[in-house]
Design a protein around this motif. Structure first.
Motif, PDB file in Angstrom:
ATOM      1  N   ALA A 130       0.826  -1.127  -0.089  1.00 44.98           N
ATOM      2  CA  ALA A 130      -0.167  -0.034   0.077  1.00 44.98           C
ATOM      3  C   ALA A 130       0.792   1.406  -0.015  1.00 44.98           C
ATOM      4  N   VAL A 131       2.013   1.287   0.681  1.00 43.41           N
ATOM      5  CA  VAL A 131       2.751   2.539   0.884  1.00 43.41           C
ATOM      6  C   VAL A 131       3.323   2.871  -0.605  1.00 43.41           C
ATOM      7  N   ALA A 132       3.831   1.926  -1.220  1.00 47.10           N
ATOM      8  CA  ALA A 132       4.195   2.170  -2.823  1.00 47.10           C
ATOM      9  C   ALA A 132       3.224   2.557  -3.662  1.00 47.10           C
ATOM     10  N   GLU A 133       2.049   2.050  -3.584  1.00 42.57           N
ATOM     11  CA  GLU A 133       0.881   2.264  -4.324  1.00 42.57           C
ATOM     12  C   GLU A 133       0.545   3.499  -3.910  1.00 42.57           C
ATOM     13  N   ARG A 134       0.509   4.063  -2.872  1.00 42.10           N
ATOM     14  CA  ARG A 134       0.318   5.503  -2.407  1.00 42.10           C
ATOM     15  C   ARG A 134       1.030   6.406  -2.881  1.00 42.10           C
ATOM     16  N   ILE A 135       2.467   6.285  -3.100  1.00 35.67           N
ATOM     17  CA  ILE A 135       3.635   7.069  -3.400  1.00 35.67           C
ATOM     18  C   ILE A 135       3.172   7.186  -4.823  1.00 35.67           C
ATOM     19  N   ASN A 136       2.782   6.201  -5.784  1.00 32.83           N
ATOM     20  CA  ASN A 136       2.423   6.131  -7.129  1.00 32.83           C
ATOM     21  C   ASN A 136       1.314   7.285  -7.435  1.00 32.83           C
ATOM     22  N   GLY A 137       0.477   7.177  -6.403  1.00 35.71           N
ATOM     23  CA  GLY A 137      -0.898   8.062  -6.441  1.00 35.71           C
ATOM     24  C   GLY A 137      -0.581   9.248  -6.410  1.00 35.71           C
ATOM     25  N   ILE A 138       0.253   9.568  -5.428  1.00 38.70           N
ATOM     26  CA  ILE A 138       0.622  11.236  -4.986  1.00 38.70           C
ATOM     27  C   ILE A 138       1.386  11.866  -6.202  1.00 38.70           C
ATOM     28  N   LEU A 139       2.424  10.954  -6.818  1.00 39.24           N
ATOM     29  CA  LEU A 139       3.000  11.719  -7.892  1.00 39.24           C
ATOM     30  C   LEU A 139       2.282  11.932  -9.083  1.00 39.24           C
ATOM     31  N   LYS A 140       1.315  11.110  -9.299  1.00 39.32           N
ATOM     32  CA  LYS A 140       0.365  11.281 -10.367  1.00 39.32           C
ATOM     33  C   LYS A 140      -0.630  12.389 -10.323  1.00 39.32           C
ATOM     34  N   SER A 141      -1.358  12.271  -9.080  1.00 34.29           N
ATOM     35  CA  SER A 141      -2.345  13.107  -9.134  1.00 34.29           C
ATOM     36  C   SER A 141      -1.894  14.608  -8.576  1.00 34.29           C
ATOM     37  N   ILE A 142      -1.018  14.711  -7.635  1.00 35.48           N
ATOM     38  CA  ILE A 142      -0.508  15.714  -7.173  1.00 35.48           C
ATOM     39  C   ILE A 142       0.493  16.709  -7.842  1.00 35.48           C
ATOM     40  N   PHE A 143       1.324  15.753  -8.285  1.00 33.47           N
ATOM     41  CA  PHE A 143       2.461  16.241  -9.322  1.00 33.47           C
ATOM     42  C   PHE A 143       2.354  16.105 -10.833  1.00 33.47           C
ATOM     43  N   ASP A 144       1.374  15.710 -11.427  1.00 33.75           N
ATOM     44  CA  ASP A 144       0.639  15.675 -12.572  1.00 33.75           C
ATOM     45  C   ASP A 144       1.497  14.783 -13.323  1.00 33.75           C
ATOM     46  N   LEU A 145       1.825  13.471 -12.980  1.00 38.94           N
ATOM     47  CA  LEU A 145       2.924  12.794 -13.823  1.00 38.94           C
ATOM     48  C   LEU A 145       1.878  11.849 -14.600  1.00 38.94           C
ATOM     49  N   GLN A 146       0.520  11.919 -14.296  1.00 37.33           N
ATOM     50  CA  GLN A 146      -0.492  11.148 -15.144  1.00 37.33           C
ATOM     51  C   GLN A 146      -0.624  11.778 -16.571  1.00 37.33           C
ATOM     52  N   ARG A 147      -0.160  12.983 -16.746  1.00 40.44           N
ATOM     53  CA  ARG A 147      -0.187  13.625 -18.186  1.00 40.44           C
ATOM     54  C   ARG A 147       0.575  13.023 -19.074  1.00 40.44           C
ATOM     55  N   THR A 148       0.163  13.357 -20.255  1.00 38.15           N
ATOM     56  CA  THR A 148       1.230  12.575 -21.684  1.00 38.15           C
ATOM     57  C   THR A 148       2.340  13.691 -21.809  1.00 38.15           C
ATOM     58  N   PHE A 149       3.507  13.073 -21.805  1.00 34.17           N
ATOM     59  CA  PHE A 149       4.514  13.813 -21.877  1.00 34.17           C
ATOM     60  C   PHE A 149       4.978  13.797 -23.587  1.00 34.17           C
ATOM     61  N   ALA A 150       5.806  14.824 -24.198  1.00 30.20           N
ATOM     62  CA  ALA A 150       6.083  14.980 -25.485  1.00 30.20           C
ATOM     63  C   ALA A 150       7.226  13.723 -25.728  1.00 30.20           C
ATOM     64  N   ASP A 151       8.282  13.909 -24.786  1.00 33.27           N
ATOM     65  CA  ASP A 151       9.171  12.818 -25.007  1.00 33.27           C
ATOM     66  C   ASP A 151       9.957  12.273 -23.636  1.00 33.27           C
ATOM     67  N   GLN A 152      10.780  11.371 -23.824  1.00 33.94           N
ATOM     68  CA  GLN A 152      11.395  10.772 -22.501  1.00 33.94           C
ATOM     69  C   GLN A 152      12.275  11.928 -21.702  1.00 33.94           C
ATOM     70  N   ARG A 153      13.070  12.730 -22.712  1.00 32.06           N
ATOM     71  CA  ARG A 153      13.452  13.881 -21.665  1.00 32.06           C
ATOM     72  C   ARG A 153      12.401  14.682 -20.946  1.00 32.06           C
ATOM     73  N   GLU A 154      11.484  15.136 -21.421  1.00 30.77           N
ATOM     74  CA  GLU A 154      10.385  15.939 -20.636  1.00 30.77           C
ATOM     75  C   GLU A 154       9.784  14.894 -19.441  1.00 30.77           C
ATOM     76  N   ALA A 155       9.581  13.855 -19.747  1.00 27.73           N
ATOM     77  CA  ALA A 155       8.957  12.931 -18.634  1.00 27.73           C
ATOM     78  C   ALA A 155      10.029  12.834 -17.485  1.00 27.73           C
ATOM     79  N   ALA A 156      11.302  12.736 -17.779  1.00 23.31           N
ATOM     80  CA  ALA A 156      12.602  12.332 -16.846  1.00 23.31           C
ATOM     81  C   ALA A 156      12.508  13.767 -15.881  1.00 23.31           C
ATOM     82  N   GLU A 157      12.671  14.898 -16.718  1.00 23.68           N
ATOM     83  CA  GLU A 157      12.678  16.106 -16.028  1.00 23.68           C
ATOM     84  C   GLU A 157      11.493  16.385 -14.939  1.00 23.68           C
ATOM     85  N   ALA A 158      10.357  16.112 -15.377  1.00 23.27           N
ATOM     86  CA  ALA A 158       9.387  16.223 -14.366  1.00 23.27           C
ATOM     87  C   ALA A 158       9.251  15.189 -13.431  1.00 23.27           C
ATOM     88  N   ILE A 159       9.631  14.019 -13.516  1.00 21.31           N
ATOM     89  CA  ILE A 159       9.769  13.276 -12.630  1.00 21.31           C
ATOM     90  C   ILE A 159      10.780  13.439 -11.574  1.00 21.31           C
TER      91      ILE A 159
END
Length: 196
Positions: free
Chosen positions: A107-136
């Motif tokens: 559950a802790v690992a799953e919660r971190i996934n959810g926080i990163l995607k919902s609060i830090f907007d990592l669920q969006r579609t990135f233009a390329d790998q570089r943009e995604a890596a920088e956002a992460i």
């Protein structure tokens, strides 16, 4: 397990990151005591290389190897393969895995996934790998060093990571809320029936 200091229990998981019309895969390792993300890596496939890179980052964050560290994951083949297991064993890290692959058992690992995607907007579609890596990278840095976490007394994970002893959780479990709601509904029902 109730950890009372950092580097007693790490949890691992992989989540997808959308890039154009494809996916890449973010491997994360989180310290349960502090909720600090200690290792992460974005990889183009679900191959073992991604989780291994995250593991090497986590190991590189240690000043010295703590005694009795446990690594917990689901039963994904990346965590069960010889290469990953051998690295854990070479550092004398105990291996723990979910029994049935149930997300509640990680559950802790799953919660971190959810926080990163919902609060830090990592669920969006990135233009390329570089943009995604920088956002992460920005999301993990902000999560670890700026964002207070209710599971660790409203401290940042970075600050909590340096402490020892029990950290108070400042949130109420869902069962507590559900119980309160049920009690309120019962009172409302009894009050209404009495007035009829």
């Amino acid at each position: 397990m109730n950890a009372d200091q950092s580097c007693q229990l790490w949890v691992s998981d992989i989540t997808y990151i959308r890039i154009k019309n494809d996916f890449q895969f973010l491997s994360l390792i989180t310290d349960v005591y502090s909720r600090k993300i200690v290792g992460y890596h974005l990889h183009a496939s679900l191959a073992t290389e991604g989780p291994l890179q995250a593991l090497h980052m986590a190991l590189g964050s240690l000043d010295c190897l703590p005694d009795g560290l446990i690594h917990h994951s689901d039963r994904g083949t990346q965590y069960c393969c010889n290469q990953y297991v051998q690295v854990l064993q070479s550092y004398k890290i105990s291996i723990s895995m979910t029994e049935k692959g149930d997300p509640y058992e990680n559950a802790v690992a799953e919660r971190i996934n959810g926080i990163l995607k919902s609060i830090f907007d990592l669920q969006r579609t990135f233009a390329d790998q570089r943009e995604a890596a920088e956002a992460i990278q920005k999301a993990v840095a902000f999560y670890n060093t700026v964002r207070p976490h209710t599971s660790v007394e409203d401290l940042t994970p970075e600050k909590a990571h340096a402490l020892t002893g029990t950290l108070k959780r400042l949130w109420k479990p869902k069962t507590y809320k559900r119980k309160q709601n049920n009690e309120q509904e019962t009172k409302n029902l009894n009050g209404n029936s009495a007035s009829v």
